[in-house]
Enzyme design. Structure first.
Site, PDB file in Angstrom:
ATOM      1  N   GLY A 244     -32.704 -15.864  34.008  1.00 47.53           N
ATOM      2  CA  GLY A 244     -32.278 -17.121  33.144  1.00 47.53           C
ATOM      3  C   GLY A 244     -32.539 -18.732  32.015  1.00 47.53           C
ATOM      4  O   GLY A 244     -33.972 -18.125  32.897  1.00 47.53           O
ATOM      5  N   THR A 245     -32.087 -18.799  31.652  1.00 49.17           N
ATOM      6  CA  THR A 245     -33.040 -19.975  31.024  1.00 49.17           C
ATOM      7  C   THR A 245     -33.120 -21.519  31.163  1.00 49.17           C
ATOM      8  O   THR A 245     -33.052 -21.710  31.887  1.00 49.17           O
ATOM      9  CB  THR A 245     -33.330 -19.414  29.575  1.00 49.17           C
ATOM     10  N   THR A 246     -31.837 -21.754  30.118  1.00 48.01           N
ATOM     11  CA  THR A 246     -31.865 -23.297  30.199  1.00 48.01           C
ATOM     12  C   THR A 246     -30.687 -24.308  31.211  1.00 48.01           C
ATOM     13  O   THR A 246     -29.393 -23.801  30.399  1.00 48.01           O
ATOM     14  CB  THR A 246     -31.684 -23.656  28.888  1.00 48.01           C
TER      15      THR A 246
ATOM     16  N   LYS B 197     -24.693 -19.907  34.086  1.00 46.38           N
ATOM     17  CA  LYS B 197     -25.836 -20.693  34.944  1.00 46.38           C
ATOM     18  C   LYS B 197     -25.607 -21.726  36.013  1.00 46.38           C
ATOM     19  O   LYS B 197     -25.842 -22.533  36.621  1.00 46.38           O
ATOM     20  CB  LYS B 197     -26.621 -20.940  34.343  1.00 46.38           C
TER      21      LYS B 197
ATOM     22  N   ALA C 257     -35.466 -17.648  24.133  1.00 41.51           N
ATOM     23  CA  ALA C 257     -35.054 -17.653  25.581  1.00 41.51           C
ATOM     24  C   ALA C 257     -33.414 -18.423  26.046  1.00 41.51           C
ATOM     25  O   ALA C 257     -32.809 -17.748  26.756  1.00 41.51           O
ATOM     26  CB  ALA C 257     -35.882 -17.300  27.227  1.00 41.51           C
TER      27      ALA C 257
END
Lengths: 271, 227
Positions: free
Chosen positions: A49-51, A82, A224
């Site tokens: 997962g990213t931001t 997220k 990403a």
């Protein structure tokens, strides 16, 4: 675990209000980090997962995250979430290896509820933040193999009447942030955007717009991080944590706000 | 050398049961009532902090009468069992029946094998979709389990309370009515009605999506009792 017998512990062995310790005694394979490989590095592509961002505003704190998960050079998911409620007054945002991160969130949620039920009173916000630090530290062996999980934690401190933001490093170190923090591969871009425009007296709506904008800025620079997907109508997830507790902002409101933000800048030049 | 006297097993069991019953009879009673919008539990309890009623899981509540440290130990074991099960499998896999069985096994074992039986009666209540789906498990000091319908009474003067509640409980009733019926049933015949300061009230709210357990206290409870 044998269903027909209740878990009792000998004197001196009682795990107290710690769910992780109960789990370690009763179902050791369920404990996060216990299945980490002993050697070698993670050469396999796992889902990342990213931001995520957390921004304090006048009467609480906003958490938001983009929706992309990657696996190596591929997009693993366009709709991953997220940002999660940790309990009624706090939220947790994840970046890094998605599998262990989601497991960490699940364990953390149960731990907070378990503590509250055993002790008859919930943990303070600092207590929750410290608990999470311990759990991140427990994941260190897996992190050394490449399965890094570093959460972002934010909540409304009922005793002080303010929103607070905490970040972590891979060793479980806990750092309280003054006003905002970001995490993940696009985090640095999102953070720069927030830094340029954050004010002390922002309203809920202004903070939500800032969070969305910072995520779009991150998506613009970082491969990403997922940007606003106007074709599939996928937008970031946003949660508000204030005196009313943790509330997810509705999809409709986010879509309206995201579209207004995009429309306000000609051809996205400002992003 | 002295020889121990022979005591028949019947006598041993009877003595233990008498001992446990006496201990429980010294304490105050508690009622659980199934209402249209939830399960209401009312206990006579002057303490603001030492609870008799508490949350086990999303839709499961626990209540105990008798010796506080003993039912508190059972409560904690129940919370641990439920949380581990819900974490290992899924939240919906945690149910009151399995928990009631575990309590019954434990209390039965203690009753026959330990030096002294537990002086407790406990309740495991599970909220259903409708009042008909509600489950009220009443478990005695020796591990006897009773699956009750509509309402149940635990503790010392349970016969009088049961009689009084049986006469007034006419379902369907709402939560506020159930609180008043419970409080009235717990009040001894010749005394003034129990007020909010002498009662501990909690309910499982049918309208809540996940954690249904709620406490009713202070001015809110006063308002409900005043009707």
């Amino acid at each position: 675990m044998n269903e027909s017998s209740l878990p009792f512990f000998a004197r001196g062995m009682d795990p107290g209000p710690s769910f992780v310790d109960v789990l370690r005694r009763l179902a050791p394979h369920g404990v996060a980090g216990s299945g980490a490989p002993d050697h070698g590095s993670a050469l396999i592509d796992t889902v990342h997962g990213t931001t995520v961002v957390a921004i304090r505003f006048a009467s609480g704190v906003i958490m938001a995250g983009d929706r992309r998960a990657t696996s190596g050079m591929s997009i693993a998911s366009r709709r991953i979430e997220k940002v999660f409620a940790a309990d009624d007054f706090s939220g947790i945002g994840i970046a890094g290896a998605a599998g262990p991160a989601v497991e960490l969130v699940k364990l953390f949620q149960v731990q907070l509820e378990h503590y509250e039920k055993i002790e008859g009173e919930g943990l303070s916000l600092d207590g929750k933040a410290n608990q999470l630090g311990g759990m991140v530290r427990a994941n260190l062996p897996a992190a050394m193999q490449g399965l890094v999980v570093v959460p972002l934690f934010a909540g409304y401190d009922e005793r002080r009447g303010i929103g607070r933001v905490f970040s972590y490093d891979v060793t479980g170190g806990k750092y309280e942030e003054a006003d905002f923090q970001t995490n993940g591969s696009g985090g640095v871009h999102a953070r720069n955007w927030i830094k340029a425009t954050w004010r002390d007296d922002m309203t809920r709506d202004e903070a939500i717009d800032l969070a969305l904008r910072s995520l779009f800025a991150a998506a613009d620079e970082d491969a990403a991080t997922g940007g606003p997907d106007l074709v599939r109508r996928i937008f970031p997830t946003v949660a508000v944590i204030d005196t009313d507790g943790f509330t997810s902002v509705s999809d409709d409101e986010i879509a309206t706000r995201a579209e207004a933000l995009l429309g306000g800048r000609e051809e996205g030049a400002g992003l | 050398m002295t020889m121990p006297f022979y005591v028949s097993p019947e006598q041993v069991m009877k003595d233990r049961a008498d001992y446990a019953r006496k201990g429980i009879a010294r304490g105050r009673s508690l009622v659980a009532i199934s209402a249209t919008d939830g399960i209401v539990i009312v206990a006579e309890n002057p303490s603001r902090t030492l609870y008799k009623i508490s949350e086990i899981y999303d839709r499961i509540a626990f209540a105990g009468v008798g010796k506080y440290n003993e039912f508190e130990m059972l409560r904690i074991a129940g919370v641990r069992q439920a949380d581990v099960k819900g974490y290992s499998f899924a939240r919906e896999d945690v149910n009151a029946r399995a928990l009631a069985n575990a309590y019954a096994q434990t209390l039965g074992q203690i009753f026959t094998h330990e030096m002294k039986p537990y002086e407790v009666e406990i309740l495991v209540a599970q909220l259903g979709e409708t009042p008909d789906d509600d489950e009220l498990f009443h478990i005695l000091y020796d591990g006897t389990v009773m699956d009750e319908e509509g309402f149940t009474v635990l503790g010392g003067l349970s016969e009088q309370v049961h009689e009084s509640l049986g006469a007034t409980y006419k379902p369907p009733i709402d939560r506020a009515t159930a609180v008043r019926l419970g409080a009235a049933a717990l009040t001894p015949a010749d005394q003034a009605p129990l007020n909010a300061g002498a009662l501990e009230v909690a309910y499982l709210d049918r309208a809540r999506a996940r954690r249904a357990f709620q406490r009713l206290k202070g001015p809110e409870l006063d308002a409900v009792l005043a009707g």
